[in-house]
Design a protein around this motif. Sequence first.
Motif, short mmCIF file in Angstrom:
data_model
loop_
_atom_site.label_atom_id
_atom_site.label_comp_id
_atom_site.label_asym_id
_atom_site.label_seq_id
_atom_site.Cartn_x
_atom_site.Cartn_y
_atom_site.Cartn_z
N MET A 177 0.82 -1.19 0.00
CA MET A 177 0.00 0.00 0.00
C MET A 177 0.86 1.26 0.00
SD MET A 177 -3.58 -0.27 1.05
CE MET A 177 -4.35 -0.95 2.48
N GLU A 178 2.10 1.11 0.45
CA GLU A 178 2.99 2.26 0.49
C GLU A 178 3.23 2.82 -0.91
OE1 GLU A 178 7.38 2.98 2.14
OE2 GLU A 178 5.99 1.99 3.52
N ALA A 179 3.39 1.93 -1.90
CA ALA A 179 3.61 2.40 -3.27
C ALA A 179 2.39 3.17 -3.77
CB ALA A 179 3.88 1.21 -4.20
N LEU A 180 1.21 2.73 -3.39
CA LEU A 180 0.00 3.43 -3.81
C LEU A 180 -0.09 4.81 -3.15
CD1 LEU A 180 -2.63 0.55 -3.72
CD2 LEU A 180 -1.63 1.64 -5.72
N ARG A 181 0.29 4.86 -1.89
CA ARG A 181 0.21 6.12 -1.16
C ARG A 181 1.28 7.11 -1.63
NH1 ARG A 181 -0.84 3.44 3.37
NH2 ARG A 181 1.36 3.24 3.82
N ASP A 182 2.48 6.65 -1.84
CA ASP A 182 3.58 7.55 -2.15
C ASP A 182 3.71 7.81 -3.65
OD1 ASP A 182 4.10 7.54 0.58
OD2 ASP A 182 5.58 5.94 0.43
N ARG A 183 4.28 6.85 -4.33
CA ARG A 183 4.52 7.02 -5.77
C ARG A 183 3.21 7.16 -6.53
NH1 ARG A 183 7.58 2.28 -7.38
NH2 ARG A 183 5.99 1.81 -8.89
N GLY B 203 -13.10 10.05 -7.19
CA GLY B 203 -12.03 9.04 -7.27
C GLY B 203 -10.78 9.51 -6.55
N TYR B 204 -10.42 10.74 -6.76
CA TYR B 204 -9.24 11.30 -6.08
C TYR B 204 -9.45 11.30 -4.57
CZ TYR B 204 -5.64 14.61 -4.63
OH TYR B 204 -4.58 15.22 -4.00
N LEU C 86 0.29 8.38 -5.54
CA LEU C 86 -0.39 9.65 -5.35
C LEU C 86 0.23 10.75 -6.20
CD1 LEU C 86 -2.66 11.14 -3.97
CD2 LEU C 86 -1.16 11.50 -2.01
N THR C 87 1.54 10.76 -6.29
CA THR C 87 2.21 11.76 -7.13
C THR C 87 1.82 11.58 -8.59
OG1 THR C 87 4.07 11.89 -5.60
CG2 THR C 87 4.47 12.65 -7.85
N ALA C 88 1.87 10.34 -9.06
CA ALA C 88 1.49 10.07 -10.45
C ALA C 88 0.03 10.43 -10.69
CB ALA C 88 1.73 8.59 -10.77
N LEU C 89 -0.84 10.07 -9.77
CA LEU C 89 -2.26 10.37 -9.93
C LEU C 89 -2.48 11.89 -10.00
CD1 LEU C 89 -5.19 9.53 -10.14
CD2 LEU C 89 -5.27 9.42 -7.63
N ARG C 90 -1.83 12.62 -9.15
CA ARG C 90 -1.99 14.09 -9.17
C ARG C 90 -1.56 14.68 -10.51
NH1 ARG C 90 0.10 15.04 -3.02
NH2 ARG C 90 -1.97 14.90 -2.04
N ARG D 239 -8.24 8.66 0.77
CA ARG D 239 -8.77 7.99 1.97
C ARG D 239 -8.41 6.51 2.03
NH1 ARG D 239 -14.76 10.81 2.38
NH2 ARG D 239 -13.98 12.90 2.89
N GLY D 240 -7.68 6.03 1.03
CA GLY D 240 -7.27 4.63 1.04
C GLY D 240 -8.33 3.67 0.55
N ARG D 241 -9.38 4.16 -0.04
CA ARG D 241 -10.43 3.31 -0.63
C ARG D 241 -10.05 3.10 -2.11
NH1 ARG D 241 -15.52 6.79 1.01
NH2 ARG D 241 -14.76 7.39 3.05
N TYR D 242 -9.01 2.32 -2.29
CA TYR D 242 -8.40 2.24 -3.61
C TYR D 242 -9.29 1.63 -4.69
CZ TYR D 242 -4.25 3.59 -1.04
OH TYR D 242 -3.37 4.27 -0.25
N TRP D 243 -9.93 0.53 -4.43
CA TRP D 243 -10.75 -0.10 -5.47
C TRP D 243 -11.88 0.81 -5.91
CZ3 TRP D 243 -8.80 -3.46 -8.41
CH2 TRP D 243 -7.90 -4.42 -7.95
N ARG D 244 -12.54 1.42 -4.95
CA ARG D 244 -13.62 2.36 -5.28
C ARG D 244 -13.05 3.55 -6.08
NH1 ARG D 244 -18.66 4.59 -2.35
NH2 ARG D 244 -18.42 6.81 -2.70
#
Length: 140
Positions: free
Chosen positions: A1-7, A66-67, A9-13, A72-77
Amino acid sequence: MEALRDRGLTALRLILAFTLLSTTLHYAHNVIRAADYPQIEGIPVGVAATLVAVVYFVLTAIGLLGYRDYLRGRYWRALVFLMVFSLSGLASLGHFLTGVPQIPAFWFVTIFTDGAAALLLWGFVTWASAKLNRMPTAVA
């Protein structure tokens, strides 16, 4: 989950910023200069412009949901919302189903940047889904 939160989030933004810039420009031009785009027979220009505006606001709201869920960590949704939001970019390519728009080059390019933004979102969702699928599930 750390990759989703860190890397992630930057990519998503970055992807969302690019997508919002491109779709806002393109959809605004589409509304203001609706008559310059190929028309669907039987749909008045004013109705088409109104539909474009409504679709823009609905899909943008879905992207922002979605953002928010991603934060909030609700990744699938979040990923589902982001995939729906990607339709804003794909819809722009629909102009070519009824003809080639006779618009200035800058605005013509925004049709393709919208499509590229959709593909970037798909890539992000694919990457994030793969990360989520590798995570161990909790045993109840």
